[in-house]
Write a protein that holds these residues in place. Structure first.
Motif, mmCIF file in Angstrom:
data_model
loop_
_atom_site.group_PDB
_atom_site.id
_atom_site.type_symbol
_atom_site.label_atom_id
_atom_site.label_comp_id
_atom_site.label_asym_id
_atom_site.label_seq_id
_atom_site.Cartn_x
_atom_site.Cartn_y
_atom_site.Cartn_z
ATOM 1 N N MET A 1 0.882 -1.227 -0.061
ATOM 2 C CA MET A 1 -0.021 -0.085 -0.125
ATOM 3 C C MET A 1 1.027 1.418 0.024
ATOM 4 S SD MET A 1 -3.158 0.980 2.521
ATOM 5 C CE MET A 1 -3.827 -0.628 1.990
ATOM 6 N N GLY A 2 0.780 2.177 -0.990
ATOM 7 C CA GLY A 2 1.267 3.396 -1.016
ATOM 8 C C GLY A 2 1.382 4.410 -0.003
ATOM 9 N N GLU A 3 2.564 5.065 -0.048
ATOM 10 C CA GLU A 3 2.419 6.053 1.166
ATOM 11 C C GLU A 3 1.611 7.406 0.873
ATOM 12 O OE1 GLU A 3 4.376 6.073 4.019
ATOM 13 O OE2 GLU A 3 4.220 3.890 3.050
ATOM 14 N N ILE A 4 1.245 8.178 1.839
ATOM 15 C CA ILE A 4 0.520 9.408 1.490
ATOM 16 C C ILE A 4 1.260 10.711 1.800
ATOM 17 C CG2 ILE A 4 -1.615 8.228 2.416
ATOM 18 C CD1 ILE A 4 -1.631 9.625 4.787
ATOM 19 N N THR A 5 1.117 11.774 1.234
ATOM 20 C CA THR A 5 2.039 12.909 0.983
ATOM 21 C C THR A 5 0.854 14.130 1.601
ATOM 22 O OG1 THR A 5 3.160 12.107 -0.827
ATOM 23 C CG2 THR A 5 3.405 14.343 -0.148
ATOM 24 N N GLU A 6 1.341 14.696 2.645
ATOM 25 C CA GLU A 6 0.447 15.909 2.847
ATOM 26 C C GLU A 6 0.454 17.061 1.852
ATOM 27 O OE1 GLU A 6 0.307 16.814 7.517
ATOM 28 O OE2 GLU A 6 0.862 18.937 6.349
ATOM 29 N N VAL A 7 -0.794 17.516 1.369
ATOM 30 C CA VAL A 7 -0.699 18.590 0.814
ATOM 31 C C VAL A 7 -1.202 19.753 1.132
ATOM 32 C CG1 VAL A 7 -2.076 19.620 -1.596
ATOM 33 C CG2 VAL A 7 -1.710 16.929 -1.229
ATOM 34 N N SER A 8 -2.053 19.720 2.283
ATOM 35 C CA SER A 8 -2.154 20.941 3.174
ATOM 36 C C SER A 8 -2.663 20.629 4.317
ATOM 37 C CB SER A 8 -3.370 21.841 2.378
ATOM 38 O OG SER A 8 -4.334 21.122 2.317
ATOM 39 N N SER A 9 -2.625 21.469 5.281
ATOM 40 C CA SER A 9 -3.006 21.259 6.761
ATOM 41 C C SER A 9 -3.473 22.518 7.185
ATOM 42 C CB SER A 9 -1.792 20.506 7.292
ATOM 43 O OG SER A 9 -1.951 20.504 8.994
ATOM 44 N N ASN A 10 -4.741 22.723 7.887
ATOM 45 C CA ASN A 10 -5.063 24.005 8.411
ATOM 46 C C ASN A 10 -5.681 23.442 9.748
ATOM 47 O OD1 ASN A 10 -5.671 24.144 5.323
ATOM 48 N ND2 ASN A 10 -4.898 26.037 6.298
ATOM 49 N N LYS A 11 -5.405 24.018 10.903
ATOM 50 C CA LYS A 11 -6.067 23.958 12.112
ATOM 51 C C LYS A 11 -7.432 24.432 11.952
ATOM 52 C CE LYS A 11 -5.736 23.172 16.672
ATOM 53 N NZ LYS A 11 -5.363 22.001 17.393
ATOM 54 N N CYS A 12 -8.494 23.933 12.515
ATOM 55 C CA CYS A 12 -9.846 23.887 12.157
ATOM 56 C C CYS A 12 -10.851 23.576 13.408
ATOM 57 C CB CYS A 12 -10.430 23.523 10.817
ATOM 58 S SG CYS A 12 -11.994 24.046 10.408
ATOM 59 N N PHE A 13 -11.558 24.244 14.164
ATOM 60 C CA PHE A 13 -12.344 23.760 15.208
ATOM 61 C C PHE A 13 -11.655 22.884 16.018
ATOM 62 C CE2 PHE A 13 -15.340 25.229 12.012
ATOM 63 C CZ PHE A 13 -16.485 25.855 12.839
ATOM 64 N N GLY A 14 -10.412 23.154 16.564
ATOM 65 C CA GLY A 14 -9.673 22.452 17.461
ATOM 66 C C GLY A 14 -8.980 21.316 16.902
ATOM 67 N N GLY A 15 -9.301 20.725 15.481
ATOM 68 C CA GLY A 15 -8.718 19.976 15.093
ATOM 69 C C GLY A 15 -7.868 20.116 13.785
ATOM 70 N N TRP A 16 -7.882 19.355 12.776
ATOM 71 C CA TRP A 16 -7.084 19.579 11.759
ATOM 72 C C TRP A 16 -7.609 19.177 10.315
ATOM 73 C CZ3 TRP A 16 -2.507 22.363 11.994
ATOM 74 C CH2 TRP A 16 -2.144 22.512 13.265
ATOM 75 N N GLN A 17 -7.954 20.148 9.508
ATOM 76 C CA GLN A 17 -8.197 19.587 8.146
ATOM 77 C C GLN A 17 -7.228 19.687 7.293
ATOM 78 O OE1 GLN A 17 -11.518 19.211 6.748
ATOM 79 N NE2 GLN A 17 -10.051 18.449 5.200
ATOM 80 N N LYS A 18 -6.797 18.204 6.686
ATOM 81 C CA LYS A 18 -5.947 17.820 5.893
ATOM 82 C C LYS A 18 -6.166 17.596 4.496
ATOM 83 C CE LYS A 18 -2.780 17.263 9.901
ATOM 84 N NZ LYS A 18 -1.615 17.857 9.868
ATOM 85 N N ILE A 19 -5.326 17.779 3.558
ATOM 86 C CA ILE A 19 -5.678 16.939 2.272
ATOM 87 C C ILE A 19 -4.183 16.298 1.957
ATOM 88 C CG2 ILE A 19 -5.678 17.436 -0.102
ATOM 89 C CD1 ILE A 19 -7.468 19.882 0.345
ATOM 90 N N TYR A 20 -4.481 15.290 1.630
ATOM 91 C CA TYR A 20 -3.323 14.201 1.326
ATOM 92 C C TYR A 20 -3.335 13.780 -0.341
ATOM 93 C CZ TYR A 20 -2.576 13.668 6.165
ATOM 94 O OH TYR A 20 -2.173 13.844 7.666
ATOM 95 N N SER A 21 -2.294 13.591 -0.795
ATOM 96 C CA SER A 21 -2.231 12.773 -2.137
ATOM 97 C C SER A 21 -1.547 11.356 -1.972
ATOM 98 C CB SER A 21 -1.439 13.520 -3.103
ATOM 99 O OG SER A 21 -0.033 13.698 -2.743
ATOM 100 N N HIS A 22 -1.951 10.414 -2.829
ATOM 101 C CA HIS A 22 -1.453 9.127 -2.949
ATOM 102 C C HIS A 22 -1.692 8.510 -4.459
ATOM 103 C CE1 HIS A 22 -4.868 6.217 -2.714
ATOM 104 N NE2 HIS A 22 -5.300 7.595 -2.726
ATOM 105 N N GLU A 23 -0.902 7.641 -4.520
ATOM 106 C CA GLU A 23 -0.903 6.847 -5.815
ATOM 107 C C GLU A 23 -1.928 5.597 -5.519
ATOM 108 O OE1 GLU A 23 0.520 7.409 -8.736
ATOM 109 O OE2 GLU A 23 1.550 9.284 -7.953
ATOM 110 N N SER A 24 -3.028 5.788 -6.228
ATOM 111 C CA SER A 24 -4.038 4.816 -6.081
ATOM 112 C C SER A 24 -3.724 3.425 -6.913
ATOM 113 C CB SER A 24 -5.624 5.350 -6.443
ATOM 114 O OG SER A 24 -6.195 4.091 -6.658
ATOM 115 N N ASP A 25 -3.749 2.313 -6.506
ATOM 116 C CA ASP A 25 -3.531 1.195 -7.244
ATOM 117 C C ASP A 25 -4.765 0.859 -7.951
ATOM 118 O OD1 ASP A 25 -0.920 0.765 -5.811
ATOM 119 O OD2 ASP A 25 -1.904 -0.428 -4.388
ATOM 120 N N VAL A 26 -5.821 1.044 -7.432
ATOM 121 C CA VAL A 26 -7.176 0.782 -8.101
ATOM 122 C C VAL A 26 -7.490 1.757 -9.449
ATOM 123 C CG1 VAL A 26 -9.666 0.754 -7.938
ATOM 124 C CG2 VAL A 26 -8.079 -0.235 -6.196
ATOM 125 N N LEU A 27 -7.071 2.867 -9.139
ATOM 126 C CA LEU A 27 -7.355 4.027 -10.277
ATOM 127 C C LEU A 27 -6.074 4.256 -11.133
ATOM 128 C CD1 LEU A 27 -9.468 6.373 -8.106
ATOM 129 C CD2 LEU A 27 -10.283 4.618 -9.271
#
Lengths: 284, 284
Positions: free
Chosen positions: B1-27
């Motif tokens: 299973m591939g690795e994930i790479t953080e694209v963005s990270s924003n503190k939001c309502f006490g937690g974190w809104q993240k976006i990641y990218s990864h290489e999908s085997d299926v797609l």
């Protein structure tokens, strides 16, 4: 006073999020603005909070990203969201920079050519737009407050400080507190106002300067500032805070938030606190 | 299973809104997905709700416009928001239509060339992505639910109906309920699945057909539908509702909302109700 034309209308939290356009006499161009009408307008006139957005924004950013309608509906507040500059007036270079010209009116009244004909955002925000809102919508004219983000936080602060008593309260997210000591502010003031840093006429558009000569009713200022804000060097919150501490008639509440940045994720997290801050004065 | 790479990270309502990218085997391409990590992940493994977006959307629309993080933080829920199709795979015509190809994967497993190599969104959403989430984040694997909007509402419904027991609950805003009887659905199914309306193999991807052969644990479905939705002819909510009424093991709650449309203003207004619907099953 010109007519208003509905651009869009969406049911939202029991009320209506509208966008209108109108021909501005002050700015001499067509302008869009947003109005959130909570359910309470069906029966009552209600208080208004004006929101001023930051660099690059239009009237739509706050409307789609802040989640403020939820709380405006809860507390019975009208939200008015103007655009951030005149648009489409064909001044050479108006679209060349993201931090000057279109989307970057800085809420001043420009005195330098070629900007001085149209870039009168201060008069637009404090006079023409409220007059229009009070005429066309069930707003209570003497119950209005103002808030904003970044360049719009600067705008909200100077509107409240230059017009004592016009706004019941003021608040800001990551405002540019001392533009004469920031790169953004210096670029804008040089272009719109002429002259240079140190000139007296710049100080009339700088919150940290204006607060030192404020002579009006008690003003309660709420500021949220994220500690991971990548633009923090432009904002100079500490300069305003140090002076406000010793200023009569001013109460400045500064909330420093670890890990929060300059984004709408930060704004969405704390918008309820800001609306409650204003409700305290608008409903008393 | 591939690795994930953080694209963005924003503190939001006490937690974190993240976006990641990864290489999908299926797609067989790089994919972005959003993860909202509420403050509770610092101490606990938590349930997950998957959100599937509609036509033209990416992983970002829901993240910026729905205001869901507020309630995910309140209830301790992880939100996972995948993109709506494979991207950048250079199939001729993939970007020509807003309702087919890029941004319009329709959450099916394509069987027709040239789409069948990459357009396996059903397997991606139900298998590859949850496995990745369960490996990389503190998710409770058997506490997951699914919801979506429009094309993504169709996606959420078929995921829950085709995989009995995999999702504790399902909900949708303005879902395409009967794609074989809608223009959007017919265009997508013709392209991705081949054949024509009436073919048996289309029925395996249609919620109104699938619900008739559902054979699984009790499933509580919540649907909100605006009565001023300009796409209502594409959605066929009434077809699903009529059949669900008489289907064992299914409870379909349909909320028809006067004046609401197809927009994120509608979603933002009712997202709290949807999250509460899922919390009832995820926390029991």
């Amino acid at each position: 006073m010109g007519e208003i034309t509905e651009v869009s209308s969406n049911k939202c939290f029991g009320g209506w999020q509208k966008i209108y356009s109108h021909e501005s006499d002050v700015l001499k161009c067509k302008m869009n603005f947003g109005v959130y009408l909570p359910p309470q307008v069906e029966h009552d006139s209600i208080p208004v909070i004006y929101w001023l957005s930051g660099l690059t924004c239009t009237e739509s950013n706050f409307i789609t990203k802040a989640g403020a309608q939820n709380y405006a509906a809860e507390y019975g507040i009208m939200l008015v969201t103007p655009d951030t500059s005149p648009r489409g007036i064909n001044i050479p270079g108006e679209d060349d920079s993201w931090d000057f010209g279109s989307g970057a009116g800085f809420y001043v009244n420009a005195t330098e050519e070629p900007w001085s004909t149209n870039y009168k955002m201060f008069s637009y925000i404090t006079d023409e737009l409220p007059a229009l809102i009070n005429k066309k919508f069930p707003a209570i004219p003497d119950k209005q407050s103002i808030m904003g983000h970044s360049m719009g936080g600067h705008g909200a602060l100077i509107c409240a400080l230059k017009y004592p008593g016009k706004y019941k309260s003021v608040s800001a997210f990551a405002p540019i507190c001392n533009p004469i000591n920031s790169n953004w502010g210096q670029k804008a003031f040089t272009g719109y106002l002429g002259g240079k840093k140190g000139d007296e006429h710049w100080k009339k558009w700088d919150a940290t300067e204006l607060i030192q000569v404020y002579n009006g009713p008690f003003l309660d200022i709420l500021i949220h500032q994220g500690e991971k804000d990548s633009f923090i060097e432009e904002l100079r919150t500490e300069n305003l805070y140090e002076i406000a501490k010793n200023t009569p008639s001013i109460n400045l509440i500064l909330r420093l938030l670890p890990d929060y940045d300059h984004s709408y994720f930060f704004i969405a997290t704390f918008i309820e606190e800001h609306i409650k801050h204003h409700v305290k004065y608008l409903k008393s």
